[in-house]
Design a protein around this motif. Structure first.
Motif, mmCIF file in Angstrom:
data_model
loop_
_atom_site.group_PDB
_atom_site.id
_atom_site.type_symbol
_atom_site.label_atom_id
_atom_site.label_comp_id
_atom_site.label_asym_id
_atom_site.label_seq_id
_atom_site.Cartn_x
_atom_site.Cartn_y
_atom_site.Cartn_z
ATOM 1 N N LEU A 84 0.829 -1.194 0.000
ATOM 2 C CA LEU A 84 0.000 0.000 0.000
ATOM 3 C C LEU A 84 0.869 1.252 0.000
ATOM 4 N N GLU A 85 2.013 1.181 0.675
ATOM 5 C CA GLU A 85 2.942 2.313 0.716
ATOM 6 C C GLU A 85 3.481 2.629 -0.676
ATOM 7 N N GLY A 86 3.805 1.590 -1.427
ATOM 8 C CA GLY A 86 4.279 1.779 -2.797
ATOM 9 C C GLY A 86 3.220 2.433 -3.665
ATOM 10 N N PHE A 87 1.963 2.052 -3.464
ATOM 11 C CA PHE A 87 0.874 2.656 -4.230
ATOM 12 C C PHE A 87 0.727 4.134 -3.879
ATOM 13 N N LYS A 88 0.881 4.477 -2.598
ATOM 14 C CA LYS A 88 0.799 5.876 -2.185
ATOM 15 C C LYS A 88 1.908 6.695 -2.841
ATOM 16 N N LYS A 89 3.121 6.149 -2.891
ATOM 17 C CA LYS A 89 4.230 6.843 -3.550
ATOM 18 C C LYS A 89 3.959 7.020 -5.040
ATOM 19 N N PHE A 90 3.399 5.992 -5.647
ATOM 20 C CA PHE A 90 3.070 6.036 -7.068
ATOM 21 C C PHE A 90 2.097 7.178 -7.362
ATOM 22 N N ILE A 91 1.076 7.307 -6.535
ATOM 23 C CA ILE A 91 0.086 8.361 -6.739
ATOM 24 C C ILE A 91 0.694 9.728 -6.421
ATOM 25 N N ALA A 92 1.511 9.809 -5.387
ATOM 26 C CA ALA A 92 2.083 11.084 -4.965
ATOM 27 C C ALA A 92 3.066 11.645 -5.989
ATOM 28 N N ARG A 93 3.707 10.784 -6.774
ATOM 29 C CA ARG A 93 4.680 11.261 -7.754
ATOM 30 C C ARG A 93 4.021 11.924 -8.950
ATOM 31 N N GLY A 94 2.731 11.822 -9.076
ATOM 32 C CA GLY A 94 2.050 12.450 -10.195
ATOM 33 C C GLY A 94 1.902 11.547 -11.395
ATOM 34 N N ASN A 95 2.265 10.274 -11.265
ATOM 35 C CA ASN A 95 2.147 9.371 -12.405
ATOM 36 C C ASN A 95 0.698 9.179 -12.832
ATOM 37 N N MET A 96 -0.232 9.295 -11.921
ATOM 38 C CA MET A 96 -1.642 9.155 -12.280
ATOM 39 C C MET A 96 -2.045 10.267 -13.239
ATOM 40 N N ILE A 97 -1.544 11.460 -13.000
ATOM 41 C CA ILE A 97 -1.842 12.580 -13.895
ATOM 42 C C ILE A 97 -1.219 12.331 -15.252
ATOM 43 N N ASP A 98 0.020 11.854 -15.272
ATOM 44 C CA ASP A 98 0.682 11.544 -16.541
ATOM 45 C C ASP A 98 -0.102 10.499 -17.316
ATOM 46 N N MET A 99 -0.580 9.484 -16.613
ATOM 47 C CA MET A 99 -1.350 8.435 -17.286
ATOM 48 C C MET A 99 -2.674 8.978 -17.817
ATOM 49 N N ALA A 100 -3.328 9.832 -17.052
ATOM 50 C CA ALA A 100 -4.600 10.409 -17.501
ATOM 51 C C ALA A 100 -4.382 11.264 -18.748
ATOM 52 N N VAL A 101 -3.335 12.066 -18.737
ATOM 53 C CA VAL A 101 -3.011 12.882 -19.908
ATOM 54 C C VAL A 101 -2.699 11.978 -21.096
ATOM 55 N N GLY A 102 -1.980 10.893 -20.857
ATOM 56 C CA GLY A 102 -1.662 9.959 -21.928
ATOM 57 C C GLY A 102 -2.900 9.329 -22.534
ATOM 58 N N VAL A 103 -3.870 8.963 -21.694
ATOM 59 C CA VAL A 103 -5.106 8.358 -22.196
ATOM 60 C C VAL A 103 -5.883 9.374 -23.035
ATOM 61 N N VAL A 104 -5.988 10.602 -22.549
ATOM 62 C CA VAL A 104 -6.712 11.636 -23.297
ATOM 63 C C VAL A 104 -6.013 11.922 -24.623
ATOM 64 N N MET A 105 -4.687 12.081 -24.582
ATOM 65 C CA MET A 105 -3.934 12.344 -25.812
ATOM 66 C C MET A 105 -4.024 11.152 -26.763
ATOM 67 N N GLY A 106 -3.979 9.948 -26.247
ATOM 68 C CA GLY A 106 -4.112 8.757 -27.083
ATOM 69 C C GLY A 106 -5.452 8.715 -27.783
ATOM 70 N N GLY A 107 -6.510 9.074 -27.073
ATOM 71 C CA GLY A 107 -7.838 9.126 -27.684
ATOM 72 C C GLY A 107 -7.904 10.167 -28.793
ATOM 73 N N ALA A 108 -7.302 11.326 -28.536
ATOM 74 C CA ALA A 108 -7.296 12.382 -29.550
ATOM 75 C C ALA A 108 -6.498 11.960 -30.779
ATOM 76 N N VAL A 109 -5.336 11.361 -30.555
ATOM 77 C CA VAL A 109 -4.501 10.909 -31.669
ATOM 78 C C VAL A 109 -5.212 9.805 -32.445
ATOM 79 N N THR A 110 -5.897 8.915 -31.742
ATOM 80 C CA THR A 110 -6.633 7.839 -32.407
ATOM 81 C C THR A 110 -7.707 8.419 -33.327
ATOM 82 N N THR A 111 -8.401 9.442 -32.871
ATOM 83 C CA THR A 111 -9.422 10.080 -33.697
ATOM 84 C C THR A 111 -8.814 10.676 -34.960
ATOM 85 N N VAL A 112 -7.706 11.356 -34.815
ATOM 86 C CA VAL A 112 -7.029 11.955 -35.969
ATOM 87 C C VAL A 112 -6.558 10.861 -36.929
ATOM 88 N N VAL A 113 -5.949 9.819 -36.399
ATOM 89 C CA VAL A 113 -5.439 8.742 -37.251
ATOM 90 C C VAL A 113 -6.581 8.038 -37.975
#
Length: 147
Positions: free
Chosen positions: A2-31
């Motif tokens: 659980l501690e590792g998960f807290k560190k994972f969330i605290a580092r901002g990786n969740m935000i990076d992943m969310a941005v990646g999913v949104v950008m991936g969806g946008a790129v998929t639409t364009v492609v």
């Protein structure tokens, strides 16, 4: 765990992943738009079929194997991969490199400034020792000049 998960969330990786999913969806639409509006018409001009789904299709006992559909999916994947690499990853990596260089330069300047400040802020004892060393050196020079 659980501690590792807290560190994972605290580092901002969740935000990076969310941005990646949104950008991936946008790129998929364009492609998909590029494939449907540009590539498929070229395929229709060359092979006489509107897309690659029916291209290289084999039907046996009511089952259809379509190599064209697989080729179309691979083509979509490659176009998406190229778009993501050149439109997202390359700029992000350049930005990171510039940021790291700027941080290193700033850290070096701060370190140099701290060293200069430490040299200027000598204690009274250190100043006395330094003055006595200078006097000793001058006397040694004068004695060497007489002899």
């Amino acid at each position: 765990m659980l501690e590792g998960f807290k560190k994972f969330i605290a580092r901002g990786n969740m935000i990076d992943m969310a941005v990646g999913v949104v950008m991936g969806g946008a790129v998929t639409t364009v492609v998909n738009s590029i494939v449907n509006s540009v590539i498929n018409p070229f395929i229709a001009m060359i092979f006489g079929k509107p897309n690659m789904d029916g291209l290289l299709a084999i039907t046996f006992n009511g089952a259809t194997v379509s190599f064209g559909a697989v080729l179309g999916a691979i083509l979509n994947f490659l176009i998406i991969a190229v778009a993501v690499y050149f439109c997202i990853l390359v700029p992000i990596n350049k930005f990171r490199d510039m940021t790291e260089a700027l941080l290193a330069k700033t850290k070096l300047a701060e370190q140099k400034e701290a060293e200069e400040k430490a040299a200027e802020e000598l204690s009274a004892e250190e100043q006395t020792v330094q003055l006595l060393q200078q006097i000793r050196d001058e006397l040694a020079k004068q004695n060497a000049a007489r002899n």
